[in-house]
Scaffold this active site. Structure first.
Site, mmCIF file in Angstrom:
data_model
loop_
_atom_site.group_PDB
_atom_site.id
_atom_site.type_symbol
_atom_site.label_atom_id
_atom_site.label_comp_id
_atom_site.label_asym_id
_atom_site.label_seq_id
_atom_site.Cartn_x
_atom_site.Cartn_y
_atom_site.Cartn_z
ATOM 1 N N SER A 149 0.690 -1.157 0.181
ATOM 2 C CA SER A 149 -0.084 0.172 -0.091
ATOM 3 C C SER A 149 0.919 1.145 0.102
ATOM 4 O O SER A 149 2.192 1.331 0.224
ATOM 5 C CB SER A 149 -0.866 -0.088 1.429
ATOM 6 N N TYR A 162 -2.221 -1.222 10.638
ATOM 7 C CA TYR A 162 -2.315 -1.713 9.080
ATOM 8 C C TYR A 162 -0.686 -1.145 8.494
ATOM 9 O O TYR A 162 -0.201 -1.792 7.796
ATOM 10 C CB TYR A 162 -3.298 -0.701 8.649
#
Length: 267
Positions: A149, A162
């Protein structure tokens, strides 16, 4: 809710024959994983689609009917790490995609959720890579594509688990690249910005609460604030990048990160 710029990806243009290859895709029941499974199968691969969502996998298998390759559903919760390692045996291509998200300040972040996020998004990829490498090494060819990401390159507030998992995945990917290079195995991270998936759509309410904003302003004022291109990434765009990284032309691309972030990291 729509972004200010709505132009999306062009029709797939890369012609690549993956006939005879076995690809394993985690988190395949929806979003990026769903798109990757279909794109790899369209190129002729036999795809092991791994997810805990049996209904979503069934829909994927049905949609894949008639493609050059085939999609086989494997219902699996990646917190079962031994099972995760076992399911990767014999894979020529591994796409580590499965993920989950919770948006909370660190002092309010549930420790059990932090543990689960790192298990699914970091420890499971390690076990999957560990399970896939013996076959890849034996044949002198393999592709590991880790769906990271922009948060593997940049941090954001309220996403401690995350961000930690994605930063760890970046290091794991680089280590796999260094160890795999003598054996013909590449390992790369793909780093999209916000993708039009249920995971991102679910974040809108959480981000609205975290930033004290109405939901309609979250997309423009939070999610796309640092992106030069003011739209969400489409899952098919990520799948096209994954497909390219499995091609012979990408054999020299390893140990790096491919940002599909609309210019976010250009700042």
């Amino acid at each position: 809710m729509t972004a200010p710029i709505t132009s999306g990806p062009a029709e797939p243009s890369v012609l690549l024959d993956l006939g005879g290859r076995t690809a394993l895709v985690t988190g395949a029941a929806g979003g990026i994983g769903h798109a990757c499974a279909l794109r790899l199968a369209a190129a002729g691969a036999k795809v092991r689609a791994v997810d805990r969502d049996a209904e979503g996998l069934a829909a994927l298998v049905e949609r894949a009917g008639g493609l050059a390759g085939a999609v086989e559903a494997r219902v699996l919760d990646l917190t079962d790490l031994d099972a995760a390692e076992a399911v990767a045996a014999g894979a020529d291509i591994l796409v580590n995609n499965a993920g989950l998200q919770l948006v909370r300040p660190i002092e309010e972040f549930p420790p059990d959720v932090f543990h689960t996020v790192l298990t699914v998004m970091l420890e499971a990829p390690f076990r999957l890579i560990r399970g896939a490498l013996p076959h890849m090494y034996a044949q002198g060819w393999g592709r590991i594509v880790n769906i990271s990401s922009v948060h593997g390159l940049r941090a954001s507030a309220f996403k401690s688990a995350y961000v930690a998992a994605k930063h760890g995945l970046e290091g794991l990917s680089k280590t796999a690249a260094l160890e795999g290079a003598p054996h013909g195995v590449t390992s790369v991270c793909v780093n999209p910005g916000y993708v039009r998936t249920p995971l991102v759509e679910k974040q809108i309410a959480d981000q609205a609460a975290a930033h004290s904003l109405p939901e309609e302003r979250v997309l423009t004022d939070v999610l796309l604030k640092d992106s030069a291109i003011k739209r969400l990434v489409e899952p098919d765009e990520v799948a096209e990048a994954v497909l390219y990284l499995c091609s012979p032309q990408a054999a020299f691309i390893t140990g790096t990160s491919l940002a599909l972030d609309g210019g976010w990291t250009a700042h």
